[in-house]
Design a protein around this motif. Sequence first.
Motif, PDB file in Angstrom:
ATOM      1  N   ASP A  27       0.816  -1.215   0.000  1.00  0.00           N
ATOM      2  CA  ASP A  27       0.000   0.000   0.000  1.00  0.00           C
ATOM      3  C   ASP A  27       0.852   1.270   0.000  1.00  0.00           C
ATOM      4  N   ALA A  28       1.907   1.273   0.796  1.00  0.00           N
ATOM      5  CA  ALA A  28       2.701   2.495   0.963  1.00  0.00           C
ATOM      6  C   ALA A  28       3.478   2.862  -0.295  1.00  0.00           C
ATOM      7  N   TYR A  29       3.971   1.865  -1.021  1.00  0.00           N
ATOM      8  CA  TYR A  29       4.860   2.130  -2.145  1.00  0.00           C
ATOM      9  C   TYR A  29       4.255   1.781  -3.508  1.00  0.00           C
ATOM     10  N   GLY A  30       2.985   1.386  -3.529  1.00  0.00           N
ATOM     11  CA  GLY A  30       2.342   1.082  -4.799  1.00  0.00           C
ATOM     12  C   GLY A  30       2.926  -0.131  -5.485  1.00  0.00           C
ATOM     13  N   LEU A  31       3.153  -1.199  -4.722  1.00  0.00           N
ATOM     14  CA  LEU A  31       3.733  -2.421  -5.281  1.00  0.00           C
ATOM     15  C   LEU A  31       2.656  -3.279  -5.939  1.00  0.00           C
ATOM     16  N   ASP A  32       3.087  -4.102  -6.875  1.00  0.00           N
ATOM     17  CA  ASP A  32       2.196  -5.077  -7.500  1.00  0.00           C
ATOM     18  C   ASP A  32       2.144  -6.305  -6.601  1.00  0.00           C
ATOM     19  N   ALA A  33       1.036  -6.507  -5.918  1.00  0.00           N
ATOM     20  CA  ALA A  33       0.924  -7.596  -4.941  1.00  0.00           C
ATOM     21  C   ALA A  33       1.039  -8.967  -5.565  1.00  0.00           C
ATOM     22  N   ASP A  34       0.859  -9.068  -6.882  1.00  0.00           N
ATOM     23  CA  ASP A  34       0.957 -10.357  -7.571  1.00  0.00           C
ATOM     24  C   ASP A  34       2.377 -10.654  -8.041  1.00  0.00           C
ATOM     25  N   ARG A  35       3.288  -9.702  -7.839  1.00  0.00           N
ATOM     26  CA  ARG A  35       4.677  -9.907  -8.287  1.00  0.00           C
ATOM     27  C   ARG A  35       5.652  -9.534  -7.173  1.00  0.00           C
ATOM     28  N   ILE A  36       5.473 -10.213  -6.049  1.00  0.00           N
ATOM     29  CA  ILE A  36       6.320 -10.006  -4.879  1.00  0.00           C
ATOM     30  C   ILE A  36       7.286 -11.180  -4.744  1.00  0.00           C
ATOM     31  N   GLY A  37       8.581 -10.891  -4.669  1.00  0.00           N
ATOM     32  CA  GLY A  37       9.584 -11.913  -4.436  1.00  0.00           C
ATOM     33  C   GLY A  37      10.257 -11.730  -3.090  1.00  0.00           C
ATOM     34  N   LEU A  38      10.875 -12.801  -2.615  1.00  0.00           N
ATOM     35  CA  LEU A  38      11.677 -12.767  -1.386  1.00  0.00           C
ATOM     36  C   LEU A  38      13.110 -13.152  -1.721  1.00  0.00           C
ATOM     37  N   LEU A  39      14.060 -12.452  -1.112  1.00  0.00           N
ATOM     38  CA  LEU A  39      15.464 -12.812  -1.228  1.00  0.00           C
ATOM     39  C   LEU A  39      16.058 -12.807   0.169  1.00  0.00           C
ATOM     40  N   GLY A  40      16.466 -13.970   0.632  1.00  0.00           N
ATOM     41  CA  GLY A  40      16.998 -14.076   1.984  1.00  0.00           C
ATOM     42  C   GLY A  40      18.336 -14.787   2.033  1.00  0.00           C
ATOM     43  N   PHE A  41      19.161 -14.373   2.994  1.00  0.00           N
ATOM     44  CA  PHE A  41      20.458 -15.003   3.225  1.00  0.00           C
ATOM     45  C   PHE A  41      20.509 -15.536   4.652  1.00  0.00           C
ATOM     46  N   GLU A  87       2.409 -19.692   2.831  1.00  0.00           N
ATOM     47  CA  GLU A  87       1.483 -19.050   1.892  1.00  0.00           C
ATOM     48  C   GLU A  87       2.121 -18.939   0.510  1.00  0.00           C
ATOM     49  N   PRO A  88       2.162 -20.037  -0.232  1.00  0.00           N
ATOM     50  CA  PRO A  88       2.834 -19.999  -1.540  1.00  0.00           C
ATOM     51  C   PRO A  88       2.247 -18.974  -2.502  1.00  0.00           C
ATOM     52  N   ASP A  89       0.950 -18.747  -2.430  1.00  0.00           N
ATOM     53  CA  ASP A  89       0.310 -17.842  -3.378  1.00  0.00           C
ATOM     54  C   ASP A  89       0.671 -16.380  -3.139  1.00  0.00           C
ATOM     55  N   ARG A  90       1.237 -16.076  -1.998  1.00  0.00           N
ATOM     56  CA  ARG A  90       1.588 -14.690  -1.677  1.00  0.00           C
ATOM     57  C   ARG A  90       2.836 -14.235  -2.439  1.00  0.00           C
ATOM     58  N   TYR A  91       3.716 -15.167  -2.814  1.00  0.00           N
ATOM     59  CA  TYR A  91       5.016 -14.813  -3.376  1.00  0.00           C
ATOM     60  C   TYR A  91       5.160 -15.389  -4.782  1.00  0.00           C
ATOM     61  N   ALA A  92       5.693 -14.578  -5.694  1.00  0.00           N
ATOM     62  CA  ALA A  92       5.868 -15.003  -7.078  1.00  0.00           C
ATOM     63  C   ALA A  92       7.124 -15.854  -7.248  1.00  0.00           C
ATOM     64  N   TRP A  93       8.120 -15.627  -6.426  1.00  0.00           N
ATOM     65  CA  TRP A  93       9.380 -16.364  -6.495  1.00  0.00           C
ATOM     66  C   TRP A  93      10.148 -16.124  -5.200  1.00  0.00           C
ATOM     67  N   VAL A  94      11.118 -16.993  -4.942  1.00  0.00           N
ATOM     68  CA  VAL A  94      11.925 -16.890  -3.725  1.00  0.00           C
ATOM     69  C   VAL A  94      13.374 -17.252  -4.047  1.00  0.00           C
ATOM     70  N   VAL A  95      14.300 -16.480  -3.495  1.00  0.00           N
ATOM     71  CA  VAL A  95      15.724 -16.805  -3.512  1.00  0.00           C
ATOM     72  C   VAL A  95      16.154 -17.034  -2.069  1.00  0.00           C
ATOM     73  N   ALA A  96      16.706 -18.209  -1.795  1.00  0.00           N
ATOM     74  CA  ALA A  96      17.139 -18.567  -0.438  1.00  0.00           C
ATOM     75  C   ALA A  96      18.603 -19.008  -0.503  1.00  0.00           C
ATOM     76  N   LEU A  97      19.478 -18.227   0.117  1.00  0.00           N
ATOM     77  CA  LEU A  97      20.913 -18.460   0.025  1.00  0.00           C
ATOM     78  C   LEU A  97      21.476 -18.858   1.381  1.00  0.00           C
ATOM     79  N   HIS A  98      22.165 -20.007   1.404  1.00  0.00           N
ATOM     80  CA  HIS A  98      22.858 -20.491   2.592  1.00  0.00           C
ATOM     81  C   HIS A  98      21.890 -20.648   3.771  1.00  0.00           C
ATOM     82  N   GLY A  99      20.795 -21.323   3.517  1.00  0.00           N
ATOM     83  CA  GLY A  99      19.804 -21.584   4.557  1.00  0.00           C
ATOM     84  C   GLY A  99      19.384 -23.039   4.559  1.00  0.00           C
ATOM     85  N   TYR A 100      18.309 -23.322   5.263  1.00  0.00           N
ATOM     86  CA  TYR A 100      17.758 -24.677   5.325  1.00  0.00           C
ATOM     87  C   TYR A 100      16.275 -24.577   5.635  1.00  0.00           C
TER      88      TYR A 100
END
Length: 219
Positions: A102-116, A130-143
């Motif tokens: 809401d604050a930044y006018g993001l496209d809620a259908d194209r949200i990705g996560l990138l975590g280390f 909630e798989p439907d919430r995120y379009a893609w995910v990058v997970a680095l050095h995790g489990y």
Amino acid sequence: MTDIPLEHVHVAPDDGADSEPAPAVFVLHGRGADEEDLLPVAAELPDELHVVSLRAPDPLQGGYTWYELDLSAGGLESSQPDAEDFRRSLDLIVESVDAAVDAYGLDADRIGLLGFSQGAITSLSLLLEEPDRYAWVVALHGYLAASYASLDPDGIESKPVFVGAGAGDRVIPESRTTAAVDRLEDVGADVASGSFPGGHGIGPQELEAVVEFVAARAV
């Protein structure tokens, strides 16, 4: 100021004149770091993305942490998230994502996560909740946290996920990351993965693979 629960850095797309909702990546740092730690990585991603880099809620050693560690299974290499802290952070991230849309006018259908590291563990848990919430995910050095390893949620099928590991990582051994890849493949996610030279950090080869993955899926 915004009403986003977690402190953060927001970097708008280069084309600031475009009023249409744009895709975004939410960046989750590792234990003891902060919201600026992964900005050099995010800067290499496509210019069309909003970057929202969140700060974990609890101070730790000059940085911040998403949760305390449960070491009851052994040392650091066998650690798990403390359940109460973990739940609190997951909820804060979801609330922050919703508020930032809401604050930044993001496209809620194209949200990705990138975590280390801790951020990767957190990102994979959010995806499985909630798989439907995120379009893609990058997970680095995790489990995969043990409490999430048996989940098989609707909507995970064909979800793009990139999982990176360090061949010499002594903080989160490659075997734990490989187990996450195996489980994600079992539940039907579209997993790309790689083992990269070095230890608990993001080297140039890994960064190149991440940028290629995101560029093909995020915009």
